[in-house]
Design an enzyme around this catalytic site. Structure first.
Site, PDB file in Angstrom:
ATOM      1  N   ASN A  22      20.322  33.461  13.773  1.00 12.82           N
ATOM      2  CA  ASN A  22      21.023  32.176  13.636  1.00 12.82           C
ATOM      3  C   ASN A  22      22.532  32.385  13.615  1.00 12.82           C
ATOM      4  O   ASN A  22      23.281  31.588  14.172  1.00 12.82           O
ATOM      5  CB  ASN A  22      20.573  31.444  12.369  1.00 12.82           C
ATOM      6  CG  ASN A  22      19.289  30.665  12.582  1.00 12.82           C
ATOM      7  OD1 ASN A  22      19.266  29.663  13.296  1.00 12.82           O
ATOM      8  ND2 ASN A  22      18.207  31.133  11.980  1.00 12.82           N
ATOM      9  N   HIS A 114      16.215  25.927   7.024  1.00  9.56           N
ATOM     10  CA  HIS A 114      14.980  26.317   6.341  1.00  9.56           C
ATOM     11  C   HIS A 114      13.806  26.177   7.316  1.00  9.56           C
ATOM     12  O   HIS A 114      13.690  25.159   8.001  1.00  9.56           O
ATOM     13  CB  HIS A 114      14.789  25.412   5.119  1.00  9.56           C
ATOM     14  CG  HIS A 114      13.599  25.785   4.292  1.00  9.56           C
ATOM     15  ND1 HIS A 114      13.601  26.871   3.437  1.00  9.56           N
ATOM     16  CD2 HIS A 114      12.367  25.244   4.204  1.00  9.56           C
ATOM     17  CE1 HIS A 114      12.417  26.972   2.868  1.00  9.56           C
ATOM     18  NE2 HIS A 114      11.649  25.989   3.311  1.00  9.56           N
TER      19      HIS A 114
HETATM   20  C1  GRF Z   1      15.238  31.803   9.552  1.00  3.31           C
HETATM   21  O1  GRF Z   1      13.897  31.493   9.823  1.00  3.31           O
HETATM   22  C2  GRF Z   1      15.811  30.810   8.563  1.00  3.31           C
HETATM   23  O2  GRF Z   1      15.310  29.529   8.704  1.00  3.31           O
HETATM   24  C3  GRF Z   1      15.393  31.403   7.240  1.00  3.31           C
HETATM   25  O3  GRF Z   1      15.505  32.790   7.423  1.00  3.31           O
HETATM   26  C4  GRF Z   1      15.379  33.118   8.810  1.00  3.31           C
HETATM   27  C5  GRF Z   1      16.609  33.878   9.193  1.00  3.31           C
HETATM   28  O4  GRF Z   1      16.536  34.405  10.479  1.00  3.31           O
HETATM   29  N1  GRF Z   1      16.153  30.848   6.161  1.00  3.31           N
HETATM   30  P1  GRF Z   1      17.827  35.049  11.134  1.00  3.31           P
HETATM   31  O5  GRF Z   1      18.357  36.100  10.168  1.00  3.31           O
HETATM   32  O6  GRF Z   1      18.822  33.976  11.406  1.00  3.31           O
HETATM   33  O7  GRF Z   1      17.332  35.687  12.420  1.00  3.31           O
END
Ligand code: GRF
Length: 192
Positions: A22, A114
């Protein structure tokens, strides 16, 4: 709420603990001309977080403080946020719970992504819970962060179909793909 003033992008910090997909996606979004945010700081509580590689790749300041003593860590981060003039925080896979005091200082200016359709499945293991309960629909939510875990005002949600063959891992992968679209869309919604 912070509003876009003139053409200046809002200085933003992203907090991570792990892979940082992300984060990478938000960095790419921030570079688009009409993105409301610039990413000026990456914070991690975990020095081994894979996502930290993006601070080097994109030449963004990083800070790491373990949350062994949360109060000490938060004081340190608050000083850095002030020094860097950060106005907005995106939590992206940040696995620590921020204190009431910290959140108050950035009230209305911290958001989180989330991997469930909130208010369903707050906390951890959301994909497993959805599959165990034989849900047909899962999804993801971007919401404002308040002192109550995963309970702040919802900005946007996106549904994802669960197939009979889905495992928690395959579902997580499908949802993550949608997260990468939802997070920028939610930021645009807030500021535009
Ligand atoms: C994602 O699924 C987010 O929604 C959750 O943790 C995960 C993080 O993934 N809170 P990344 O580190 O962004 O790949």
């Amino acid at each position: 709420m912070v509003k876009l003033t003139g053409l200046k992008k809002i200085k933003t910090a992203v907090f991570i603990s792990g892979a940082g997909s992300n984060l990478k996606n938000l960095i790419k979004f921030s570079k688009i001309k009409n993105s409301p945010i610039s990413i000026d700081l990456i914070f991690s509580n975990n020095s081994k977080a894979k996502g930290l590689r993006f601070s080097r790749q994109f030449k963004i300041k990083e800070n790491v403080s373990s949350f062994k003593n949360p109060k000490v860590a938060e004081t340190k981060i608050l000083n850095i946020l002030k020094k860097e003039n950060i106005k907005f925080i995106c939590l992206a896979g940040f696995m620590k719970v921020l204190s009431k005091d910290f959140i108050k200082k950035f009230s209305g200016r911290i958001i989180n992504i989330h991997p469930s359709l909130l208010p369903k499945y707050k906390g951890l293991d959301t994909h497993m819970k959805a599959i165990k309960n034989r849900d047909k629909i899962a999804g993801c939510t971007v919401h404002f962060v308040t002192a109550k875990l995963d309970s702040g005002k919802i900005i946007l949600r996106k549904e994802v179909k669960i197939s009979k063959r889905d495992t928690p891992t395959s579902l997580a992968k499908k949802i993550l793909k949608e997260e990468h679209k939802l997070y920028p869309a939610a930021i645009k919604k807030i500021f535009n």
